[in-house]
Enzyme design. Structure first.
Site, PDB file in Angstrom:
ATOM      1  N   PHE A 146      11.122  -0.861 -52.152  1.00 37.20           N
ATOM      2  CA  PHE A 146      11.530  -1.967 -51.287  1.00 37.20           C
ATOM      3  C   PHE A 146      10.595  -1.981 -50.086  1.00 37.20           C
ATOM      4  O   PHE A 146      10.608  -1.072 -49.257  1.00 37.20           O
ATOM      5  CB  PHE A 146      12.971  -1.840 -50.801  1.00 37.20           C
ATOM      6  CG  PHE A 146      13.371  -3.003 -49.929  1.00 37.20           C
ATOM      7  CD1 PHE A 146      13.753  -4.204 -50.502  1.00 37.20           C
ATOM      8  CD2 PHE A 146      13.312  -2.910 -48.552  1.00 37.20           C
ATOM      9  CE1 PHE A 146      14.077  -5.298 -49.703  1.00 37.20           C
ATOM     10  CE2 PHE A 146      13.633  -4.002 -47.749  1.00 37.20           C
ATOM     11  CZ  PHE A 146      14.019  -5.192 -48.328  1.00 37.20           C
ATOM     12  N   ASP A 231       4.804   3.673 -46.425  1.00 36.70           N
ATOM     13  CA  ASP A 231       5.733   2.753 -45.771  1.00 36.70           C
ATOM     14  C   ASP A 231       6.833   3.587 -45.115  1.00 36.70           C
ATOM     15  O   ASP A 231       7.757   4.056 -45.770  1.00 36.70           O
ATOM     16  CB  ASP A 231       6.319   1.781 -46.802  1.00 36.70           C
ATOM     17  CG  ASP A 231       7.269   0.761 -46.185  1.00 36.70           C
ATOM     18  OD1 ASP A 231       7.696   0.971 -45.024  1.00 36.70           O
ATOM     19  OD2 ASP A 231       7.603  -0.218 -46.865  1.00 36.70           O
ATOM     20  N   LYS A 260      11.258  -1.420 -37.489  1.00 37.25           N
ATOM     21  CA  LYS A 260      12.658  -1.146 -37.193  1.00 37.25           C
ATOM     22  C   LYS A 260      12.841  -0.377 -35.885  1.00 37.25           C
ATOM     23  O   LYS A 260      12.873  -0.968 -34.826  1.00 37.25           O
ATOM     24  CB  LYS A 260      13.314  -0.451 -38.387  1.00 37.25           C
ATOM     25  CG  LYS A 260      13.351  -1.343 -39.641  1.00 37.25           C
ATOM     26  CD  LYS A 260      14.281  -0.835 -40.679  1.00 37.25           C
ATOM     27  CE  LYS A 260      14.212  -1.685 -41.958  1.00 37.25           C
ATOM     28  NZ  LYS A 260      14.636  -3.066 -41.785  1.00 37.25           N
TER      29      LYS A 260
END
Length: 408
Positions: A146, A231, A260
């Site tokens: 993801f 990531d 984030k």
């Protein structure tokens, strides 16, 4: 069975149902305020936040240092665009590079933008440095990945909800099983410019690969002259007990995507960090963002970097891991099938006979604990890193109560 909705909650949900595109299916909780590891809804009920906005709120709701940094910058200047230099961006970039042990920073806004940027940089590096023929660059990704929901990124997703009905799909990607270094080696060839992986697959259910996997990925990339792109948008910035999850196994990628928590839960901030030899391939005008690197974002990001530089949040995640792991161990065979823990981050597989992940999440919300399901009967627990031991016990105790009630 879900408890009855409060009057204000019901009214707010009705407005959202009418006015918002249905690209999310949230739990029926309408949050109005937050402090530390807790939030309160519009009817005044409090909850332990066990999601931390997918790790965007690692430092807690209403963190006073981050709020002070944001307020101070709000009184000065908030946006200039990259057409000019602002006085906050340079110090932020220098601090973030130092924190991550890298040379250069490419600032963006969202996590998906950071991944898209890393893809562009990897391809440019492949053509300009490695010498891959034009239009033939390949990036290897992992099953269960993801990395966001843009059209390029969903092209290599194997999640039907993210992928299906959004084609035609972007070519140039090759998928191998996650955690399988032999499969990666077999997939490599002269067209591969990068291997893009999550050190821990968050959306996949906090899937932690074998300890030998990421070092093997590094070696394979070196052998075939490809970049290793990690990531760390969910796994980075303290969540696993380290500034970067790759540090758990002593690996140094060529590029790292961050997001984030980099914005402290206040503003969207993301970045690609890496070596000068790789990020240096970008030329003026080839990539950009009006809001990327804006003064407000950079001021908040600098405070995030300063806080992480002190190591307190990383230590808290490491210190909380044994407690979280032990409490979940006690539930194995009592409704929990298996679990995976890294720092203050857990993927918990529930016996499917007891309910779906969303049903378990709803039951927990009814008991004052907010978590999020992933796939099937798996839930994630990722509280703000300011969570106390008692709050961890409360959350996992509530999970035990839910499972007991469902198995009765």
């Amino acid at each position: 069975m879900s408890t009855a909705l409060g009057t204000n909650t019901a009214a707010a949900l009705a407005v959202e149902e009418r006015s918002l595109a249905h690209n999310y299916s949230p739990l029926p909780v309408v949050i109005a305020s937050g402090s530390g590891a807790t939030v309160a809804d519009v009817d005044g009920r409090t909850y332990l936040d066990g999601l931390a906005a997918y790790s965007a709120v690692n430092f807690g709701h209403g963190n006073p240092r981050l709020l002070a940094a944001a307020r101070a910058q709000l009184d000065r200047v908030t946006l200039t665009s990259r057409a000019f230099v602002n006085d906050q961006l340079g110090p932020f970039a220098a601090g973030l590079a130092s924190l991550t042990g890298t040379d250069m920073v490419l600032p963006m806004n969202t996590g998906a933008e950071a991944v898209e940027s890393a893809i562009k940089v990897s391809r440019a590096w492949g053509y300009r440095v490695k010498g891959v023929p034009a239009g033939q660059a390949t990036i290897i990704v992992a099953s269960g990945n993801f990395h966001g929901r843009t059209t390029t990124i969903v092209s290599f997703s194997d999640d039907p909800a993210a992928h299906d009905d959004f084609g035609p799909y972007t070519p140039g990607f090759r998928t191998v099983p996650y955690g399988d270094a032999d499969a990666l080696r077999e997939a490599m060839d002269e067209t591969v410019v990068a291997v893009l992986l999550e050190p821990i697959q968050g959306e996949g259910g906090v899937v932690i690969p074998p300890a030998s996997y990421l070092p093997a990925v590094r070696d394979i990339c070196d052998e075939f002259g490809a970049l290793f792109v990690a990531d760390e948008i969910q796994s980075g910035l303290g969540r696993t007990g380290h500034t970067l999850a790759v540090s758990r196994v002593g690996v140094r990628p060529d590029l790292i995507t961050l997001g984030k928590a980099l914005g402290g839960g206040i503003v969207p901030v993301s970045a690609v960090v890496g070596s000068r030899e790789v990020l240096g391939v970008l030329r003026p005008g080839e990539h950009g963002s009006t809001f990327g690197g804006n003064p407000l974002a950079a001021a908040v990001g600098s405070e995030v970097v300063a806080m992480l530089g002190e190591g307190t949040f990383q230590r808290r995640a490491l210190d909380g891991e044994p407690l979280l792991r032990g409490l979940l161990d006690d539930l194995v065979g009592q409704g929990v099938v298996a679990h995976r823990v890294a720092g203050l981050w857990a993927g918990i597989d529930i016996d499917p006979a007891l309910g779906t992940g969303k049903q378990i999440s709803q039951d927990l919300a009814d008991r004052g604990v907010l978590v999020k399901d992933t796939h099937g009967s798996t839930i994630r627990f990722a509280p703000p890193l300011v969570v106390t031991d008692d709050e961890i016990r409360l959350a996992i105790g509530a999970l035990g109560d839910v499972l007991h009630a469902r198995s009765a």
